[in-house]
Scaffold this motif. Structure first.
Motif, mmCIF file in Angstrom:
data_model
loop_
_atom_site.group_PDB
_atom_site.id
_atom_site.type_symbol
_atom_site.label_atom_id
_atom_site.label_comp_id
_atom_site.label_asym_id
_atom_site.label_seq_id
_atom_site.Cartn_x
_atom_site.Cartn_y
_atom_site.Cartn_z
ATOM 1 N N LEU A 209 116.947 111.148 140.189
ATOM 2 C CA LEU A 209 116.316 110.850 138.891
ATOM 3 C C LEU A 209 116.155 109.358 138.657
ATOM 4 O O LEU A 209 115.752 108.943 137.561
ATOM 5 C CB LEU A 209 117.164 111.456 137.763
ATOM 6 C CG LEU A 209 117.235 112.977 137.732
ATOM 7 C CD1 LEU A 209 118.159 113.440 136.610
ATOM 8 C CD2 LEU A 209 115.836 113.580 137.532
ATOM 9 N N GLN A 210 116.496 108.526 139.652
ATOM 10 C CA GLN A 210 116.519 107.087 139.409
ATOM 11 C C GLN A 210 115.187 106.582 138.877
ATOM 12 O O GLN A 210 114.121 107.016 139.302
ATOM 13 C CB GLN A 210 116.962 106.316 140.643
ATOM 14 C CG GLN A 210 115.947 106.106 141.707
ATOM 15 C CD GLN A 210 116.509 105.163 142.785
ATOM 16 O OE1 GLN A 210 116.447 103.960 142.656
ATOM 17 N NE2 GLN A 210 117.058 105.738 143.840
ATOM 18 N N GLY A 211 115.306 105.720 137.861
ATOM 19 C CA GLY A 211 114.113 105.168 137.211
ATOM 20 C C GLY A 211 113.725 105.955 135.970
ATOM 21 O O GLY A 211 112.974 105.477 135.130
ATOM 22 N N LEU A 212 114.259 107.176 135.833
ATOM 23 C CA LEU A 212 113.912 107.994 134.659
ATOM 24 C C LEU A 212 114.666 107.483 133.430
ATOM 25 O O LEU A 212 115.885 107.325 133.446
ATOM 26 C CB LEU A 212 114.276 109.466 134.905
ATOM 27 C CG LEU A 212 114.069 110.407 133.708
ATOM 28 C CD1 LEU A 212 112.583 110.569 133.382
ATOM 29 C CD2 LEU A 212 114.693 111.780 133.968
ATOM 30 N N SER A 213 113.914 107.224 132.376
ATOM 31 C CA SER A 213 114.516 106.772 131.127
ATOM 32 C C SER A 213 114.376 107.906 130.111
ATOM 33 O O SER A 213 113.286 108.451 129.926
ATOM 34 C CB SER A 213 113.763 105.524 130.675
ATOM 35 O OG SER A 213 114.207 105.150 129.414
ATOM 36 N N LEU A 214 115.468 108.287 129.487
ATOM 37 C CA LEU A 214 115.426 109.356 128.486
ATOM 38 C C LEU A 214 115.561 108.734 127.101
ATOM 39 O O LEU A 214 116.509 107.979 126.851
ATOM 40 C CB LEU A 214 116.568 110.347 128.706
ATOM 41 C CG LEU A 214 116.567 111.135 130.011
ATOM 42 C CD1 LEU A 214 117.830 112.003 130.096
ATOM 43 C CD2 LEU A 214 115.316 112.024 130.117
ATOM 44 N N LYS A 215 114.619 109.053 126.229
ATOM 45 C CA LYS A 215 114.699 108.536 124.854
ATOM 46 C C LYS A 215 114.983 109.706 123.925
ATOM 47 O O LYS A 215 114.628 110.837 124.212
ATOM 48 C CB LYS A 215 113.376 107.886 124.459
ATOM 49 C CG LYS A 215 113.091 106.616 125.236
ATOM 50 C CD LYS A 215 112.042 105.761 124.536
ATOM 51 C CE LYS A 215 111.898 104.428 125.198
ATOM 52 N NZ LYS A 215 111.118 104.463 126.449
#
Ligand SMILES: Cc1cc2nc3c(=O)[nH]c(=O)nc-3n(C[C@H](O)[C@H](O)[C@H](O)COP(=O)(O)OP(=O)(O)OC[C@H]3O[C@@H](n4cnc5c(N)ncnc54)[C@H](O)[C@@H]3O)c2cc1C
Length: 415
Positions: A209-215
């Motif tokens: 999941l690297q690079g995935l940003s969860l808001k």
């Protein structure tokens, strides 16, 4: 007439610049030593992602709650120079401020460099001499400070204010010199540990999941043994090749200092706006909309692309299963997974990647009313090298400013 006191301030960061100006305005002849040639406030420039969250517009009681250990030591410093005073001070120095979410205070310009420039201009106006040299030793005679040594020689001073910072982000110049000087003079230094630091996770899932940003997700840090939630938050986080980072993760790290492999898990609620029932209704609606699709291709409305294969794998449901064949039990388990996506944690990233150093000069050996050493007369401390740290929100810079004002005044008064 009293002789003018000669004071050395070691370290031109947030605390050092403030302490030097205050000491000079209180009548002392002040020399500020900074090891970064021609560059004051190197760390200050990168604070708040280059925007500098310089304080928090909160009450003293609320401030204390943001300092997990040793908060009481700060009473006198905050009483003398409060978050309100910080705001008034910087506005008077020509830095208009604004208050954002969580009462975080920033310059209106969103430029940390403006905060540094204002402190530097104040130093010049107050008549502080600036010497770009690394101090290598604090000199003492008969249990009292008498000067500092640099590669160029020894300079005589009546008092020294140590403001050399912690040991995180050492390329900014803060790499523990002050702790070494203090140790050499008989001070104890409590263990230096990272705080507000990214977290290494046990899960190969993070690499995928690297690079995935969860808001807008909810996070809980759960102690494996007791099942107790030790921290919860709502906001933003990111996956990296080693694990987890982002604002919520950094904050959470300050609450799980005794981290060890398997001791804590990060549990992410990917759909915090929906309770279990509402989420099930949402899944039903999506599955009805995509009735003839494979499960693998029916999650696009619900999750970021990168997360879909990971969630599908964890759900145990065949990715090629038609969604209209997914059973109620499978759907309910999927809903539970979306509301409780767990990642076992291993430990912290190294201290040089931490926003803050937890630990430092033992506070038992420092007078909280003046910041003077109880061991060496004329030696004062301010800022992050002390055993003080706080959560994110502008509290750490406020600690630097408040302790610096006390140290600057008392060093100048010789009291
Ligand atoms: C990426 C990042 C973002 C941050 N964001 C925020 C934020 O938004 N809000 C907040 O409240 N806090 C923030 N912090 C924390 C904040 O930066 C520190 O709490 C603060 O800078 C501490 O101030 P200080 O003066 O004690 O130390 P420092 O700012 O580290 O200054 C120490 C200075 O001493 C100098 N020095 C060291 N040894 C010597 C020597 N032997 N001789 C001469 N000079 C020496 C160094 O070069 C350095 O300039 C952030 C930290 C980081 C790393």
């Amino acid at each position: 007439m009293d002789e003018i006191r000669r004071i050395a301030v070691v370290g031109g960061g947030a605390a050092g610049m403030m302490a030097a100006a205050v000491a000079a305005r209180n009548g002392a002849d002040v020399t500020l030593f900074e090891r970064n040639e021609g560059r004051l406030g190197k760390k200050l420039r990168i604070t708040g992602k280059g925007r500098c969250n310089l304080t928090n517009a909160c009450t003293t009681v609320e401030f204390m709650e943001a300092v997990p250990r040793n908060a009481r030591f700060l009473y006198a410093a905050l009483a003398r120079f409060s978050p309100d005073d910080t705001q008034t001070h910087f506005e008077a120095l020509g830095v208009p401020l604004k208050v954002e979410r969580g009462r975080r205070v920033f310059p209106v310009s969103d430029k940390a460099a403006d905060v540094v420039a204002a402190l530097a201009a104040d130093l010049r106006q107050a008549g502080v001499h600036i010497v770009y040299r690394r101090v290598t030793e604090i000199c003492t005679e008969d249990g009292a400070v008498c000067g500092v040594r640099t590669a160029d020689g020894t300079y005589r001073f009546d008092a020294v204010i140590l403001c050399t910072g912690g040991v995180s982000y050492p390329t900014t110049g803060s790499d523990g010199d002050g702790h070494r000087f203090a140790r050499a003079l008989g001070h104890s230094v409590t263990p230096l540990l990272p705080s507000l630091v990214p977290i290494v996770a046990d899960d190969s899932v993070c690499r995928r999941l690297q690079g995935l940003s969860l808001k807008n997700v909810a996070l809980r840090m759960i102690a494996a043994e007791s099942g107790k939630t030790v921290y919860d938050d709502f906001g933003e986080m990111m996956f990296t090749h080693f694990g987890l980072t982002g604002p919520m993760i950094l904050s959470a790290s300050a609450h799980i200092r005794d981290i060890a492999p398997g001791k804590y898990s990060a549990v992410i609620d990917l759909k915090p706006a929906l309770d279990a029932k509402a989420l099930d209704a949402r899944l039903l609606a999506d599955f009805a909309k995509y009735a003839n699709r494979d499960f693998l291709n029916a999650m696009d409305d619900l999750l970021p692309q990168k997360l879909i294969p990971v969630i599908i794998e964890r759900s145990g449901i065949d990715p090629r299963k038609k969604v209209n064949l997914i059973t109620r039990e499978e759907r309910l388990a999927l809903g539970a997974l979306l509301k409780g996506f767990a990642i076992p944690l291993r430990g912290f990233r190294p201290i040089d990647e931490a926003i803050i150093t937890s630990g430092g000069i033992s506070l038992k050996e420092v007078d909280p009313g003046s910041m003077q050493s109880k061991r060496i007369a004329g030696l004062y401390f301010a800022g992050e090298l002390l055993d003080l740290d706080a959560y994110t929100g502008g509290y750490n810079l406020q600690i630097a400013f408040s302790t610096a004002v006390l140290a600057g005044e008392h060093a100048a008064w010789g009291a």
